[in-house]
Enzyme design. Structure first.
Site, PDB file in Angstrom:
ATOM      1  N   LYS A  15      40.621  40.389  41.771  1.00  0.00           N
ATOM      2  CA  LYS A  15      39.179  40.312  42.078  1.00  0.00           C
ATOM      3  C   LYS A  15      38.749  38.902  42.476  1.00  0.00           C
ATOM      4  O   LYS A  15      38.033  38.705  43.460  1.00  0.00           O
ATOM      5  CB  LYS A  15      38.347  40.778  40.857  1.00  0.00           C
ATOM      6  CG  LYS A  15      38.642  42.203  40.432  1.00  0.00           C
ATOM      7  CD  LYS A  15      37.823  42.616  39.239  1.00  0.00           C
ATOM      8  CE  LYS A  15      38.065  41.787  37.994  1.00  0.00           C
ATOM      9  NZ  LYS A  15      39.454  41.820  37.491  1.00  0.00           N
ATOM     10  N   GLU A  87      33.065  37.530  37.730  1.00  0.00           N
ATOM     11  CA  GLU A  87      32.943  37.821  36.287  1.00  0.00           C
ATOM     12  C   GLU A  87      31.575  38.463  36.003  1.00  0.00           C
ATOM     13  O   GLU A  87      30.919  38.159  35.006  1.00  0.00           O
ATOM     14  CB  GLU A  87      33.138  36.546  35.446  1.00  0.00           C
ATOM     15  CG  GLU A  87      34.429  35.776  35.700  1.00  0.00           C
ATOM     16  CD  GLU A  87      35.707  36.489  35.258  1.00  0.00           C
ATOM     17  OE1 GLU A  87      35.618  37.577  34.635  1.00  0.00           O
ATOM     18  OE2 GLU A  87      36.802  35.975  35.556  1.00  0.00           O
ATOM     19  N   VAL A 172      37.053  35.208  26.000  1.00  0.00           N
ATOM     20  CA  VAL A 172      37.665  34.781  27.270  1.00  0.00           C
ATOM     21  C   VAL A 172      39.190  34.809  27.137  1.00  0.00           C
ATOM     22  O   VAL A 172      39.734  34.508  26.072  1.00  0.00           O
ATOM     23  CB  VAL A 172      37.153  33.379  27.659  1.00  0.00           C
ATOM     24  CG1 VAL A 172      37.836  32.869  28.919  1.00  0.00           C
ATOM     25  CG2 VAL A 172      35.642  33.429  27.872  1.00  0.00           C
TER      26      VAL A 172
HETATM   27  N1  LIG Z   1      53.191  34.326  41.481  1.00  0.00           N
HETATM   28  C1  LIG Z   1      52.479  35.251  42.131  1.00  0.00           C
HETATM   29  N2  LIG Z   1      52.878  35.702  43.327  1.00  0.00           N
HETATM   30  C2  LIG Z   1      52.166  36.628  44.003  1.00  0.00           C
HETATM   31  N3  LIG Z   1      51.028  37.160  43.552  1.00  0.00           N
HETATM   32  C3  LIG Z   1      50.599  36.742  42.374  1.00  0.00           C
HETATM   33  C4  LIG Z   1      51.276  35.768  41.597  1.00  0.00           C
HETATM   34  N4  LIG Z   1      50.577  35.562  40.448  1.00  0.00           N
HETATM   35  C5  LIG Z   1      49.503  36.379  40.527  1.00  0.00           C
HETATM   36  N5  LIG Z   1      49.524  37.094  41.671  1.00  0.00           N
HETATM   37  C6  LIG Z   1      48.552  38.085  42.146  1.00  0.00           C
HETATM   38  O1  LIG Z   1      47.294  37.682  41.696  1.00  0.00           O
HETATM   39  C7  LIG Z   1      46.617  38.805  41.150  1.00  0.00           C
HETATM   40  C8  LIG Z   1      45.629  38.312  40.119  1.00  0.00           C
HETATM   41  O2  LIG Z   1      44.642  37.581  40.817  1.00  0.00           O
HETATM   42  P1  LIG Z   1      43.204  37.270  40.235  1.00  0.00           P
HETATM   43  O3  LIG Z   1      42.334  37.128  41.438  1.00  0.00           O
HETATM   44  O4  LIG Z   1      43.282  36.101  39.322  1.00  0.00           O
HETATM   45  O5  LIG Z   1      42.890  38.620  39.435  1.00  0.00           O
HETATM   46  P2  LIG Z   1      41.579  39.077  38.649  1.00  0.00           P
HETATM   47  O6  LIG Z   1      40.439  38.192  39.079  1.00  0.00           O
HETATM   48  O7  LIG Z   1      41.377  40.509  39.054  1.00  0.00           O
HETATM   49  O8  LIG Z   1      41.912  38.960  37.196  1.00  0.00           O
HETATM   50  C9  LIG Z   1      47.739  39.680  40.601  1.00  0.00           C
HETATM   51  O9  LIG Z   1      47.406  41.049  40.589  1.00  0.00           O
HETATM   52  C10 LIG Z   1      48.839  39.458  41.599  1.00  0.00           C
HETATM   53  O10 LIG Z   1      48.696  40.376  42.658  1.00  0.00           O
HETATM   54  C1  LIG Z   2      38.921  43.410  28.517  1.00  0.00           C
HETATM   55  C2  LIG Z   2      38.075  42.244  28.134  1.00  0.00           C
HETATM   56  C3  LIG Z   2      38.140  41.082  28.871  1.00  0.00           C
HETATM   57  N1  LIG Z   2      37.376  40.028  28.505  1.00  0.00           N
HETATM   58  C4  LIG Z   2      37.461  38.790  29.291  1.00  0.00           C
HETATM   59  C5  LIG Z   2      38.835  38.225  29.474  1.00  0.00           C
HETATM   60  C6  LIG Z   2      38.719  37.454  30.776  1.00  0.00           C
HETATM   61  O1  LIG Z   2      38.252  36.155  30.447  1.00  0.00           O
HETATM   62  C7  LIG Z   2      37.650  38.226  31.553  1.00  0.00           C
HETATM   63  C8  LIG Z   2      38.220  39.069  32.669  1.00  0.00           C
HETATM   64  O2  LIG Z   2      38.683  38.218  33.681  1.00  0.00           O
HETATM   65  P1  LIG Z   2      39.619  38.705  34.882  1.00  0.00           P
HETATM   66  O3  LIG Z   2      39.345  37.689  35.946  1.00  0.00           O
HETATM   67  O4  LIG Z   2      39.193  40.085  35.300  1.00  0.00           O
HETATM   68  O5  LIG Z   2      41.019  38.678  34.409  1.00  0.00           O
HETATM   69  O6  LIG Z   2      37.018  39.070  30.602  1.00  0.00           O
HETATM   70  C9  LIG Z   2      36.511  40.108  27.433  1.00  0.00           C
HETATM   71  O7  LIG Z   2      35.801  39.157  27.123  1.00  0.00           O
HETATM   72  N2  LIG Z   2      36.445  41.243  26.706  1.00  0.00           N
HETATM   73  C10 LIG Z   2      37.204  42.316  27.020  1.00  0.00           C
HETATM   74  O8  LIG Z   2      37.115  43.346  26.308  1.00  0.00           O
END
Ligand SMILES: Nc1ncnc2c1ncn2[C@@H]1O[C@H](COP(=O)(O)OP(=O)(O)O)[C@@H](O)[C@H]1O
Ligand SMILES: Cc1cn([C@H]2C[C@H](O)[C@@H](COP(=O)(O)O)O2)c(=O)[nH]c1=O
Length: 224
Positions: A15, A87, A172
């Site tokens: 995301k 977020e 977090v």
């Molecule tokens: N070393 C890596 N190589 C390629 N893709 C990666 C790597 N590390 C993380 N990712 C990609 O990044 C995504 C997570 O990105 P992020 O934007 O931080 O996710 P979110 O905001 O949904 O938590 C993972 O699903 C994966 O596809």
């Molecule tokens: C499930 C869950 C998540 N959180 C927090 C943990 C992370 O800081 C964010 C999610 O971030 P991401 O970019 O999507 O990985 O949410 C929380 O506080 N409580 C929960 O139950």
């Protein structure tokens, strides 16, 4: 006509990366936007992706009023074509309503990004309001996977190695309060409902290898 779009998915499905990409693509065409986030794991006033990219952002404190921020920007001569809101699950329902008003009355695009539900599978209030008000809710295409290989649909909280289903809604990720280590893991519904994180599955697989040992069936008598 501008839209309020909610991009949702489990944790770790990309995301924040998409938020950064969308900002980049709009900026590359001369459009100007404001970037917001709340409680990013990288710290205050930063929008960060696990791929290593990050950018400065306005931190959405509880008292922040999106309408006031945007109107102040416009009245001081600034241009606002779009908002990136990461977020967004942590925003209050009132803040989500401000975002909808910005779309409808100022004709500014709002792209919100966030997880739908917490570690107990309950909707975050901000996400619920986004689903209620958004023109579109879009599930991200890149699937995060459960340890079993199925598409992950749920977020699990793991405290000191054990999956928990009680506790504060907001903690977090990748943090420690000095006494406990809190991690998150994405799971398919089946394994979330069985409380089976990868750690528990690994432990169960190990004990399955060891426990059913039947001495009578053993072809080689154990040494005394
Ligand atoms: N070393 C890596 N190589 C390629 N893709 C990666 C790597 N590390 C993380 N990712 C990609 O990044 C995504 C997570 O990105 P992020 O934007 O931080 O996710 P979110 O905001 O949904 O938590 C993972 O699903 C994966 O596809
Ligand atoms: C499930 C869950 C998540 N959180 C927090 C943990 C992370 O800081 C964010 C999610 O971030 P991401 O970019 O999507 O990985 O949410 C929380 O506080 N409580 C929960 O139950």
């Amino acid at each position: 006509m501008a839209e309020l779009v909610f991009f949702s998915g489990t944790m770790d499905c990309g995301k924040s990366t998409l938020a950064l990409q969308m900002d980049h693509n709009h900026r590359a065409r001369g459009r100007e936007g404001l970037i917001f986030t709340r409680l990013d794991r990288a710290g205050d006033s930063v929008l960060s992706s696990r791929l290593g990219l990050s950018t400065g952002a306005v931190e959405v404190h509880e008292q922040l009023d999106f309408w006031e921020v945007v109107v102040a920007q416009l009245t001081s001569g600034g241009k606002v074509d779009y908002l990136i809101c990461d977020e967004a699950q942590f925003y209050s329902p009132a803040q989500v309503e401000q975002l909808a008003r910005i779309v409808d009355e100022l004709d500014i695009e709002v792209y919100a990004f966030g997880i739908m539900a917490d570690f107990r599978t309950q909707l975050f209030p901000g996400s619920q309001r986004l689903v209620e008000l958004a023109d579109r809710t879009q599930v991200l295409q890149v699937a995060a996977l459960c340890w079993c290989g199925a598409r992950a649909t749920h977020n699990a909280r793991v405290v000191d190695g054990s999956m928990v289903v009680e506790g504060e809604q907001v903690v977090v990720g990748d943090t420690t309060d000095g006494t406990q280590e809190v991690e998150y893991e994405v799971l398919c519904r089946r394994h979330h409902m069985r409380r089976m994180s990868s750690h528990a599955a690994h432990a169960a697989a190990l004990s399955a290898d060891v426990l059913p040992f039947d001495l009578d069936a053993c072809p080689v008598p154990p040494r005394a």
